[in-house]
Design a protein around this motif. Structure first.
Motif, mmCIF file in Angstrom:
data_model
loop_
_atom_site.group_PDB
_atom_site.id
_atom_site.type_symbol
_atom_site.label_atom_id
_atom_site.label_comp_id
_atom_site.label_asym_id
_atom_site.label_seq_id
_atom_site.Cartn_x
_atom_site.Cartn_y
_atom_site.Cartn_z
ATOM 1 N N ASP A 1 38.229 48.830 28.696
ATOM 2 C CA ASP A 1 38.311 49.895 29.689
ATOM 3 C C ASP A 1 39.744 50.408 29.723
ATOM 4 O OD1 ASP A 1 36.401 50.917 32.133
ATOM 5 O OD2 ASP A 1 38.523 51.017 32.695
ATOM 6 N N VAL A 2 39.907 51.666 30.093
ATOM 7 C CA VAL A 2 41.251 52.253 30.132
ATOM 8 C C VAL A 2 42.015 51.824 31.385
ATOM 9 C CG1 VAL A 2 40.611 54.245 28.737
ATOM 10 C CG2 VAL A 2 40.368 54.365 31.231
ATOM 11 N N VAL A 3 41.296 51.283 32.373
ATOM 12 C CA VAL A 3 41.929 50.870 33.623
ATOM 13 C C VAL A 3 42.266 49.384 33.551
ATOM 14 C CG1 VAL A 3 41.682 50.705 36.130
ATOM 15 C CG2 VAL A 3 40.655 52.636 34.895
ATOM 16 N N GLU A 4 43.535 49.074 33.628
ATOM 17 C CA GLU A 4 43.992 47.698 33.460
ATOM 18 C C GLU A 4 43.404 46.755 34.510
ATOM 19 O OE1 GLU A 4 45.785 44.597 31.582
ATOM 20 O OE2 GLU A 4 45.753 46.686 30.897
ATOM 21 N N SER A 5 43.261 47.230 35.748
ATOM 22 C CA SER A 5 42.735 46.371 36.811
ATOM 23 C C SER A 5 41.290 45.952 36.538
ATOM 24 C CB SER A 5 42.832 47.076 38.166
ATOM 25 O OG SER A 5 42.054 48.265 38.177
ATOM 26 N N ARG A 6 40.544 46.810 35.852
ATOM 27 C CA ARG A 6 39.167 46.437 35.500
ATOM 28 C C ARG A 6 39.171 45.338 34.437
ATOM 29 N NH1 ARG A 6 35.728 46.970 39.058
ATOM 30 N NH2 ARG A 6 34.129 46.735 37.458
ATOM 31 N N LEU A 7 40.071 45.446 33.485
ATOM 32 C CA LEU A 7 40.167 44.402 32.467
ATOM 33 C C LEU A 7 40.569 43.068 33.091
ATOM 34 C CD1 LEU A 7 41.904 46.310 29.536
ATOM 35 C CD2 LEU A 7 39.465 45.877 29.868
ATOM 36 N N GLU A 8 41.457 43.115 34.053
ATOM 37 C CA GLU A 8 41.873 41.896 34.737
ATOM 38 C C GLU A 8 40.707 41.243 35.465
ATOM 39 O OE1 GLU A 8 45.047 43.198 37.232
ATOM 40 O OE2 GLU A 8 46.492 43.365 35.587
ATOM 41 N N LEU A 9 39.829 42.068 36.042
ATOM 42 C CA LEU A 9 38.647 41.536 36.716
ATOM 43 C C LEU A 9 37.757 40.782 35.732
ATOM 44 C CD1 LEU A 9 36.413 43.271 39.332
ATOM 45 C CD2 LEU A 9 35.354 42.368 37.271
ATOM 46 N N PHE A 10 37.522 41.375 34.566
ATOM 47 C CA PHE A 10 36.665 40.719 33.575
ATOM 48 C C PHE A 10 37.334 39.461 33.023
ATOM 49 C CE2 PHE A 10 34.721 44.957 33.531
ATOM 50 C CZ PHE A 10 33.381 44.612 33.590
ATOM 51 N N GLN A 11 38.640 39.484 32.880
ATOM 52 C CA GLN A 11 39.353 38.288 32.430
ATOM 53 C C GLN A 11 39.157 37.144 33.412
ATOM 54 O OE1 GLN A 11 43.306 39.846 31.993
ATOM 55 N NE2 GLN A 11 42.828 40.937 30.100
ATOM 56 N N LYS A 12 39.163 37.448 34.707
ATOM 57 C CA LYS A 12 38.931 36.431 35.723
ATOM 58 C C LYS A 12 37.509 35.888 35.659
ATOM 59 C CE LYS A 12 42.374 38.215 38.974
ATOM 60 N NZ LYS A 12 42.602 38.893 40.284
ATOM 61 N N MET A 13 36.587 36.704 35.133
ATOM 62 C CA MET A 13 35.201 36.261 34.955
ATOM 63 C C MET A 13 35.044 35.360 33.727
ATOM 64 S SD MET A 13 33.314 39.890 35.804
ATOM 65 C CE MET A 13 31.755 39.389 35.075
ATOM 66 N N GLY A 14 36.090 35.302 32.907
ATOM 67 C CA GLY A 14 36.046 34.441 31.733
ATOM 68 C C GLY A 14 35.514 35.094 30.480
ATOM 69 N N VAL A 15 35.394 36.426 30.487
ATOM 70 C CA VAL A 15 34.934 37.121 29.291
ATOM 71 C C VAL A 15 36.121 37.770 28.596
ATOM 72 C CG1 VAL A 15 32.692 37.546 30.335
ATOM 73 C CG2 VAL A 15 34.440 39.319 30.445
ATOM 74 N N GLY A 16 35.924 38.120 27.327
ATOM 75 C CA GLY A 16 36.997 38.695 26.550
ATOM 76 C C GLY A 16 37.251 40.153 26.878
ATOM 77 N N THR A 17 38.466 40.593 26.673
ATOM 78 C CA THR A 17 38.826 42.007 26.796
ATOM 79 C C THR A 17 39.617 42.390 25.556
ATOM 80 O OG1 THR A 17 40.884 41.526 27.980
ATOM 81 C CG2 THR A 17 38.908 41.916 29.317
#
Length: 273
Positions: free
Chosen positions: A40-56
């Motif tokens: 995703d182009v929005v960094e905060s969204r990537l951080e959310l998925f990282q906290k879920m334990g999935v790759g970005t």
């Protein structure tokens, strides 16, 4: 327990809908977290998925390591999003699953290489709680195995049905936008209770459970909703006075027109008439 898929799943776009789908398939253990990658182009969204334990990943091209790529961007950026992966797209390897409202299969195929496999899906946000209502349509190059993959992915988070593509705009109007209509009804039902003396928390809990219970009664049996309604409306009783008031204020027609308005907007977004 569902058997886990052996393929890699990528998400081109990490908005709320993508989040709902990822949470659902992880909860049902359909894929390993390590097999899911989001861009995703929005960094905060990537951080959310990282906290879920999935790759970005840092760019969309990296998603081409995935076998199934879910396109989850706003309709107006679909051409740009698909251009970013087109050069590395392999029809024999990749399956595109689009959840972009109003964007037709032909349009999606036109932005990829020849003979690309495309399935267009209309999910809704109750994916997040495993109660999605999903319809999907297959492109001419998608295989029966591709259809089964999509059906299994979305069945893991609710109900999934295959329909002709010409009906997907109407699906958008009913189940895509439908949760918002239901939220408005729950809110109004609870406000009615507050107006008549109930504490707000009590009224909201009762309204929510009433809608949940009524939906389960419709889903679990063969009775038409009108017959179930009639069974509650005793002659001269409280319910018939309430439902007759809804009729007086054109409740059903308002809902029908809301579905039609959302359907027409989906057609506009897709460039159809």
């Amino acid at each position: 327990m569902e058997q886990r898929f052996p393929f890699k799943l990528g998400f081109l776009g990490g908005g709320v809908m993508a989040e709902a789908i990822v949470r659902g398939i992880i909860e049902k253990k359909l894929v390993d977290r390590s097999a899911v990658t989001v861009y995703d182009v929005v960094e905060s969204r990537l951080e959310l998925f990282q906290k879920m334990g999935v790759g970005t990943c840092k760019n969309s091209f990296e998603l081409l390591d995935s076998d199934v790529i879910v396109l989850a961007v706003k309709p107006d950026v679909v051409p740009e999003a698909l251009r970013s992966v087109k050069d590395g797209w392999k029809p024999e390897k990749h399956l595109l699953v689009s959840i972009c409202a109003g964007v037709g299969i032909g349009t999606l195929e036109s932005h990829l290489v020849s003979k690309s496999k495309v399935i267009r899906v209309m999910p809704n946000t109750p994916c997040l709680v495993g109660e999605a209502a999903v319809a999907f349509s297959c492109g001419s190059f998608a295989t029966a195995d591709d259809q089964r993959i999509v059906e299994k992915i979305f069945s893991s988070v609710g109900l999934a049905q295959c329909v002709p593509e010409k009906l997907l705009d109407a699906v958008t109007g009913v189940s895509g936008s439908g949760p918002a209509y239901v939220y408005m009804f729950i809110e109004a039902l609870a406000d009615g209770g507050v107006l008549n003396g109930l504490p707000r928390d009590v009224s909201l809990s009762l309204a929510t459970q009433t809608v949940l219970g009524a939906a389960k009664m419709v889903a679990s049996g063969n009775e038409h909703p009108a017959k179930l309604r009639n069974a509650v409306e005793s002659p001269g009783g409280t319910t018939i006075h309430g439902t007759s008031t809804l009729e007086k204020h054109h409740f059903r027609n308002a809902v029908i027109q809301a579905v039609t308005a959302a359907t027409n907007r989906a057609k506009e977004l897709g460039g159809s008439k």
